[in-house]
Scaffold this motif. Structure first.
Motif, PDB file in Angstrom:
ATOM      1  N   ARG A   2      -6.824 -10.343   3.109  1.00  0.00           N
ATOM      2  CA  ARG A   2      -6.924 -10.073   1.674  1.00  0.00           C
ATOM      3  C   ARG A   2      -6.100  -8.847   1.326  1.00  0.00           C
ATOM      4  O   ARG A   2      -6.197  -7.809   1.976  1.00  0.00           O
ATOM      5  N   LEU A   3      -5.258  -8.991   0.295  1.00  0.00           N
ATOM      6  CA  LEU A   3      -4.420  -7.883  -0.160  1.00  0.00           C
ATOM      7  C   LEU A   3      -5.074  -7.260  -1.393  1.00  0.00           C
ATOM      8  O   LEU A   3      -5.813  -7.927  -2.109  1.00  0.00           O
ATOM      9  N   SER A   4      -4.750  -5.981  -1.633  1.00  0.00           N
ATOM     10  CA  SER A   4      -5.306  -5.361  -2.834  1.00  0.00           C
ATOM     11  C   SER A   4      -4.601  -5.921  -4.067  1.00  0.00           C
ATOM     12  O   SER A   4      -3.396  -6.134  -4.055  1.00  0.00           O
ATOM     13  N   PRO A   5      -5.340  -6.186  -5.152  1.00  0.00           N
ATOM     14  CA  PRO A   5      -4.715  -6.758  -6.342  1.00  0.00           C
ATOM     15  C   PRO A   5      -3.762  -5.760  -7.002  1.00  0.00           C
ATOM     16  O   PRO A   5      -3.981  -4.561  -6.951  1.00  0.00           O
ATOM     17  N   LYS A   6      -2.707  -6.268  -7.618  1.00  0.00           N
ATOM     18  CA  LYS A   6      -1.732  -5.433  -8.332  1.00  0.00           C
ATOM     19  C   LYS A   6      -1.564  -5.982  -9.739  1.00  0.00           C
ATOM     20  O   LYS A   6      -1.685  -7.193  -9.969  1.00  0.00           O
ATOM     21  N   GLU A  35       0.818  -1.216   0.000  1.00  0.00           N
ATOM     22  CA  GLU A  35       0.000   0.000   0.000  1.00  0.00           C
ATOM     23  C   GLU A  35       0.859   1.277   0.000  1.00  0.00           C
ATOM     24  O   GLU A  35       0.387   2.335  -0.329  1.00  0.00           O
ATOM     25  N   GLN A  89      -8.374 -10.944  -5.295  1.00  0.00           N
ATOM     26  CA  GLN A  89      -7.481 -10.436  -4.256  1.00  0.00           C
ATOM     27  C   GLN A  89      -6.634 -11.572  -3.685  1.00  0.00           C
ATOM     28  O   GLN A  89      -7.177 -12.561  -3.192  1.00  0.00           O
ATOM     29  N   TYR A  93      -2.944 -17.238  -4.269  1.00  0.00           N
ATOM     30  CA  TYR A  93      -4.021 -16.778  -5.140  1.00  0.00           C
ATOM     31  C   TYR A  93      -5.098 -17.844  -5.165  1.00  0.00           C
ATOM     32  O   TYR A  93      -4.795 -19.026  -5.275  1.00  0.00           O
ATOM     33  N   ASP A 131     -11.293 -15.422  -6.390  1.00  0.00           N
ATOM     34  CA  ASP A 131     -11.167 -14.074  -5.832  1.00  0.00           C
ATOM     35  C   ASP A 131      -9.936 -13.394  -6.429  1.00  0.00           C
ATOM     36  O   ASP A 131      -8.833 -13.942  -6.389  1.00  0.00           O
ATOM     37  N   ASP A 182       0.751  -8.943 -10.130  1.00  0.00           N
ATOM     38  CA  ASP A 182       0.409 -10.265  -9.589  1.00  0.00           C
ATOM     39  C   ASP A 182       0.420 -11.302 -10.712  1.00  0.00           C
ATOM     40  O   ASP A 182      -0.220 -11.109 -11.736  1.00  0.00           O
TER      41      ASP A 182
END
Ligand SMILES: [Zn+2]
Length: 316
Positions: free
Chosen positions: A280-284, A51, A264, A258, A262, A287
């Motif tokens: 849960r992490l924010s998608p990048k 983040e 995320q 993963y 989902d 990824d």
């Protein structure tokens, strides 16, 4: 020498919540650079800091206490020279997160006594996280955990919501033994007031540090790559079973996986035989769908990796 850059050292045993604390401190000081030392060969922690828009450098595949002369010193020299060359300073402070098995003493020694570095960096202090849930057990088993507490300038107790009253009481007895005069703070659900942490780092005129001897580390790491997305419920069952049967040997598990349903990714962590709820992490965009899990074991782990490989048949 003008403008020494403040350095805060972050220590704490495997799974005690160092990176969660670092997240909090970075929200408070966004104009920072971060150096992360991970014992496992596959770095996971930078994922947790995704983040923040900051420079993160990783020294992985060993611990700083053994590699400090080899990699940390030249790294800090290069970092400072790059900083001096820039008119617009890219950061104003540094956080160094040591690996969970590192003895902080050689790192502190380098920052305070290596002349070139000591003139250009100013050690603000060392913060050590201790888990209320697993801290007492780790302090009873591992001298590395003891040195991390003994050398701390401030102690942050974490995971109090996961601990029984007996576990918390046992931890407090160890803290009284190894660091009776060190300020203690408590994180509540991972939250802590960054101002209070830095206030606790105020220099004191003297403090007794117990020096504890560390024999050769007996920790080993293994990395597991999950090439395809998984169904979390299945992996969770396999990991819980695996951790339950080998709790004495697996001191830490962490990674990013993963899942099939989902976008995320999930941050997966365990310490002291306990699998924490995934985050849960924010998608990048970067990824790649390939999950990574790192396990740190007390003692060699060839037999364990065979057991785990066998169990993974039930995940796919
Ligand atoms: Zn070491």
């Amino acid at each position: 020498m003008p403008n020494p850059i403040p350095v805060t050292l972050l220590s704490g045993f495997l799974g005690s919540g160092k990176t969660t604390l670092l997240n909090r401190l970075l929200s408070h000081y966004p104009h920072s650079a971060v150096i992360i030392n991970e014992f496992g060969a596959t770095p996971i922690d930078p994922q947790l800091l995704r983040e923040h828009n900051i420079a993160i450098s990783t020294l992985s595949g060993g611990c700083l206490c053994c590699q400090v002369k080899g990699s940390l010193t030249p790294f800090l020299k290069n970092l400072r020279m790059g900083w001096e060359a820039k008119a617009d300073k890219p950061f104003e402070r540094i956080f160094i997160e040591t690996s969970g098995v590192a003895n902080p003493e050689p790192v502190l020694d380098t920052l305070l006594r290596e002349r070139w570095l000591a003139a250009r960096y100013r050690l603000e202090g060392m913060i050590t996280t201790v888990s209320a849930a697993t801290g007492a057990e780790m302090l009873s088993r591992f001298p590395e955990a003891q040195t991390q507490v003994a050398w701390a300038d401030a102690l942050v107790m974490t995971q109090t919501d996961l601990a029984t009253a007996e576990q918390t009481e046992a931890l407090l007895a160890y803290l009284q033994k190894f660091a009776p005069a060190t300020p203690r703070l408590q994180a509540v659900n991972g939250e802590i007031d960054a101002n209070a942490v830095f206030a606790a780092l105020k220099p004191v005129p003297y403090r007794l540090k117990q020096t504890l001897s560390i024999p050769e580390h007996s920790f080993f790491s293994m990395s597991l790559l999950l090439e395809q997305p998984i169904e979390w419920a299945r992996l969770q069952r396999v990991l819980e079973d695996f951790l339950h049967h080998h709790a004495g040997q697996i001191v830490r598990l962490k990674g990013v996986v993963y899942t099939a349903d989902d976008p995320q990714p999930l941050l997966v962590q365990a310490a002291g035989g306990l699998l924490f709820a995934p985050v849960r992490l924010s998608p990048k965009a970067s990824d790649d769908g390939r999950g990574r899990l790192v396990l740190i074991t007390d003692g060699e782990n060839a037999g364990l990796s065979a057991v785990l490989m066998d169990k993974l048949k039930f995940v796919y």
